[in-house]
Design an enzyme around this catalytic site. Structure first.
Site, PDB file in Angstrom:
ATOM      1  N   ARG A   1       0.659  -1.116   0.072  1.00  0.00           N
ATOM      2  CA  ARG A   1       0.017  -0.158   0.031  1.00  0.00           C
ATOM      3  C   ARG A   1       0.736   1.065  -0.214  1.00  0.00           C
ATOM      4  O   ARG A   1       0.581   2.164   0.692  1.00  0.00           O
ATOM      5  CB  ARG A   1      -0.897  -0.018   1.042  1.00  0.00           C
TER       6      ARG A   1
ATOM      7  N   SER B   1     -10.269  -0.255   4.015  1.00  0.00           N
ATOM      8  CA  SER B   1      -9.556  -0.421   5.232  1.00  0.00           C
ATOM      9  C   SER B   1      -8.895   1.255   5.642  1.00  0.00           C
ATOM     10  O   SER B   1      -8.187   1.546   4.832  1.00  0.00           O
ATOM     11  CB  SER B   1      -8.082  -1.313   5.053  1.00  0.00           C
TER      12      SER B   1
ATOM     13  N   GLU C   1      -3.715   4.134   6.265  1.00  0.00           N
ATOM     14  CA  GLU C   1      -3.840   3.814   4.806  1.00  0.00           C
ATOM     15  C   GLU C   1      -4.608   4.925   4.224  1.00  0.00           C
ATOM     16  O   GLU C   1      -4.081   5.316   2.862  1.00  0.00           O
ATOM     17  CB  GLU C   1      -4.536   2.557   4.669  1.00  0.00           C
TER      18      GLU C   1
HETATM   19  C1  LIG Z   1     -15.190  -0.142   0.021  1.00  0.00           C
HETATM   20  C2  LIG Z   1     -13.885   0.090  -0.111  1.00  0.00           C
HETATM   21  C3  LIG Z   1     -13.045  -1.153  -0.441  1.00  0.00           C
HETATM   22  C4  LIG Z   1     -11.765  -0.789  -0.819  1.00  0.00           C
HETATM   23  N1  LIG Z   1     -10.755  -2.122  -1.089  1.00  0.00           N
HETATM   24  C5  LIG Z   1      -9.498  -1.713  -1.359  1.00  0.00           C
HETATM   25  C6  LIG Z   1      -8.765  -3.028  -1.523  1.00  0.00           C
HETATM   26  O1  LIG Z   1      -9.294  -4.147  -1.666  1.00  0.00           O
HETATM   27  N2  LIG Z   1      -7.526  -2.658  -1.973  1.00  0.00           N
HETATM   28  C7  LIG Z   1      -7.026  -1.444  -1.973  1.00  0.00           C
HETATM   29  O2  LIG Z   1      -5.575  -1.327  -2.236  1.00  0.00           O
HETATM   30  N3  LIG Z   1      -7.766  -0.383  -1.832  1.00  0.00           N
HETATM   31  C8  LIG Z   1      -9.091  -0.612  -1.585  1.00  0.00           C
HETATM   32  N4  LIG Z   1      -9.791   0.523  -1.189  1.00  0.00           N
HETATM   33  C9  LIG Z   1      -9.119   1.682  -1.408  1.00  0.00           C
HETATM   34  C10 LIG Z   1      -9.526   2.808  -2.625  1.00  0.00           C
HETATM   35  O3  LIG Z   1     -10.520   1.931  -3.369  1.00  0.00           O
HETATM   36  C11 LIG Z   1      -8.180   2.644  -3.486  1.00  0.00           C
HETATM   37  O4  LIG Z   1      -7.010   3.269  -2.741  1.00  0.00           O
HETATM   38  C12 LIG Z   1      -8.363   3.592  -4.856  1.00  0.00           C
HETATM   39  O5  LIG Z   1      -7.155   3.296  -5.570  1.00  0.00           O
HETATM   40  C13 LIG Z   1      -8.427   4.888  -4.532  1.00  0.00           C
HETATM   41  O6  LIG Z   1      -8.891   5.505  -6.043  1.00  0.00           O
HETATM   42  P1  LIG Z   1      -9.596   6.928  -6.058  1.00  0.00           P
HETATM   43  O7  LIG Z   1      -9.793   7.162  -7.303  1.00  0.00           O
HETATM   44  O8  LIG Z   1     -10.897   6.812  -5.227  1.00  0.00           O
HETATM   45  O9  LIG Z   1      -8.574   7.750  -5.228  1.00  0.00           O
HETATM   46  P2  LIG Z   1      -8.765   9.154  -4.152  1.00  0.00           P
HETATM   47  O10 LIG Z   1      -9.416   8.769  -3.049  1.00  0.00           O
HETATM   48  O11 LIG Z   1      -9.499  10.436  -5.108  1.00  0.00           O
HETATM   49  O12 LIG Z   1      -7.208   9.616  -3.964  1.00  0.00           O
HETATM   50  C14 LIG Z   1      -6.354   9.084  -3.278  1.00  0.00           C
HETATM   51  C15 LIG Z   1      -5.277   9.456  -3.323  1.00  0.00           C
HETATM   52  O13 LIG Z   1      -4.467   9.660  -4.457  1.00  0.00           O
HETATM   53  C16 LIG Z   1      -4.571  10.886  -5.069  1.00  0.00           C
HETATM   54  N5  LIG Z   1      -4.728  10.838  -6.263  1.00  0.00           N
HETATM   55  C17 LIG Z   1      -5.833  10.342  -6.919  1.00  0.00           C
HETATM   56  N6  LIG Z   1      -5.753  10.563  -8.047  1.00  0.00           N
HETATM   57  C18 LIG Z   1      -4.465  11.042  -8.563  1.00  0.00           C
HETATM   58  C19 LIG Z   1      -3.876  11.388  -9.744  1.00  0.00           C
HETATM   59  N7  LIG Z   1      -4.260  10.950 -10.950  1.00  0.00           N
HETATM   60  N8  LIG Z   1      -2.621  11.803  -9.510  1.00  0.00           N
HETATM   61  C20 LIG Z   1      -2.045  11.802  -8.625  1.00  0.00           C
HETATM   62  N9  LIG Z   1      -2.483  11.795  -7.482  1.00  0.00           N
HETATM   63  C21 LIG Z   1      -3.852  11.117  -7.498  1.00  0.00           C
HETATM   64  C22 LIG Z   1      -5.163  11.905  -4.006  1.00  0.00           C
HETATM   65  O14 LIG Z   1      -4.721  13.095  -3.936  1.00  0.00           O
HETATM   66  C23 LIG Z   1      -5.103  11.219  -2.786  1.00  0.00           C
HETATM   67  O15 LIG Z   1      -4.089  11.425  -1.910  1.00  0.00           O
HETATM   68  C24 LIG Z   1     -11.159   0.592  -0.855  1.00  0.00           C
HETATM   69  C25 LIG Z   1     -11.945   1.468  -0.660  1.00  0.00           C
HETATM   70  C26 LIG Z   1     -13.292   1.312  -0.413  1.00  0.00           C
HETATM   71  C27 LIG Z   1     -14.214   2.714  -0.380  1.00  0.00           C
END
Ligand SMILES: Cc1cc2nc3c(=O)[nH]c(=O)nc-3n(C[C@H](O)[C@H](O)[C@H](O)COP(=O)(O)OP(=O)(O)OC[C@H]3O[C@@H](n4cnc5c(N)ncnc54)[C@H](O)[C@@H]3O)c2cc1C
Length: 336
Positions: free
Chosen positions: A162, A236, A332
């Site tokens: 992570r 998480s 995380e």
């Molecule tokens: C129900 C649930 C289950 C989940 N299960 C998992 C799992 O099994 N495994 C796992 O690893 N994660 C899991 N996650 C966490 C999440 O889904 C991941 O971390 C996902 O990659 C986040 O993507 P996002 O586009 O929503 O990011 P955001 O929440 O929008 O951003 C996360 C971070 O990345 C940065 N960011 C986003 N996009 C960019 C970009 N294009 N360039 C630079 N920085 C950027 C943001 O500034 C922020 O700091 C889960 C979340 C939920 C709600």
């Protein structure tokens, strides 16, 4: 390309907490991104994907840049692999479905992870024994200060559990624009982790395929994890902590049921959920902030919790785990 002022981010974070952005603009091209950065050069910036891995603890006093760069294109092919370049604004699960449909193997275990492509390398997303580093080829990222595009290979990204350079050394410095994945033509199934095997049996699957594995993962996740559309959460909240084997032996002598997995480097990975549960937090609720009743690792917003309520709860949880086990939990979720 319209920029909104004092714009509500409630719809843009899966915790569903209220926070606003001083300025909010979406971009679909690098030119748009550059224009926004030029016009708002005085502002601090936050690149936003699907908002499923962050917690707003206050209003964002700057420019929120919603990444909407699209496109899923096969760019190269060799005997064993297909290389697919994906825009950062594509939804992760839709890309997985594209791979499943076209028989590109490698991401089936990562089905149904929320969020967008651009954030997937940020924390090297992982589930059921697979991480994106296993299928990652390269990415293009825009340096927000220097205003230039850089290419990152697998080695450049410093992927860990992570973790990546984008969460540490290069925190807030880049907007990831595209990610290129290297997928397998010949599937290498990975069903040893979690409940995948049992689910496949329940489904009556005789011949393994990436389609059936993906469906098994979807079924498990839908049964297991709280849906953010129903109850606000970001999956998480904490990472599973890694400790030395010596420390594990000491803890094990005091806490007979402690859960730990031996790592290749000799250390032991503890399950954060177990530690939190032992401190009595599972099912805890204060106002609308809580610790999920079935998943101690998932902090939730039952409706009107503020980001600060959830953050304060996470602080208390961290502190009690530290006091009881002398183990430091690391968040995380990205705290904004
Ligand atoms: C129900 C649930 C289950 C989940 N299960 C998992 C799992 O099994 N495994 C796992 O690893 N994660 C899991 N996650 C966490 C999440 O889904 C991941 O971390 C996902 O990659 C986040 O993507 P996002 O586009 O929503 O990011 P955001 O929440 O929008 O951003 C996360 C971070 O990345 C940065 N960011 C986003 N996009 C960019 C970009 N294009 N360039 C630079 N920085 C950027 C943001 O500034 C922020 O700091 C889960 C979340 C939920 C709600």
């Amino acid at each position: 390309m319209q920029v909104q002022q004092n714009y509500s981010l409630k719809k843009y974070n899966t915790f569903g907490v209220e926070a606003s952005a001083k300025y909010f603009g979406a971009f679909t091209t690098i030119d748009d991104l550059q224009l926004l950065l030029k016009e708002y050069s005085e502002q601090s910036t936050l690149v936003l994907g699907g908002g499923s891995n962050l917690l707003f603890t206050k209003n964002y006093d700057g420019l929120v840049l919603k990444n909407e760069i699209r496109g899923i294109n096969t760019v190269h092919e060799d005997e064993d692999h297909i290389y697919v370049k994906v825009g950062a604004g594509e939804i992760w699960h839709q890309f997985v479905m594209h791979c499943i449909k076209n028989n590109f193997s490698g991401v089936e275990n990562l089905s149904l992870i929320p969020g967008n492509i651009g954030a997937s390398p940020m924390q090297n997303i992982g589930a059921y024994g697979v991480e994106i580093k296993d299928v990652f080829h390269s990415l293009e990222a825009f340096h927000l200060q220097e205003q230039r595009i850089l290419n990152f290979t697998l080695n450049d990204c410093g992927f860990g559990y992570r973790d990546s350079v984008f969460k540490k050394r290069y925190k807030d410095q880049f907007a990831i624009l595209t990610v290129t994945f290297r997928l397998n033509k010949k599937p290498q199934y990975n069903i040893s982790y979690g409940a995948i095997k049992e689910e496949l049996e329940k489904m009556g699957v005789k011949d393994l395929s990436i389609q059936s594995i993906s469906q098994a993962v979807i079924n498990i996740r839908q049964n297991k994890l709280p849906d953010p559309n129903v109850i606000g959460n970001a999956g998480s909240f904490f990472k599973n902590p890694e400790i030395s084997n010596e420390k594990f032996q000491i803890l094990n002598s005091k806490f007979k049921n402690i859960v730990g997995y031996k790592l290749d480097n000799g250390n032991v990975k503890l399950t954060a959920a177990w530690l939190i549960e032992q401190c009595g937090w599972k099912g805890f609720r204060r106002g609308d902030a809580g610790c999920h009743e079935k998943h101690a690792l998932v902090l939730v917003n039952y409706g009107n919790a503020s980001g600060k309520d959830i953050f304060d709860l996470s602080k208390e949880i961290k502190q009690s785990v530290k006091e009881k086990f002398d183990v430091e939990l690391e968040r995380e979720v990205n705290i904004i």
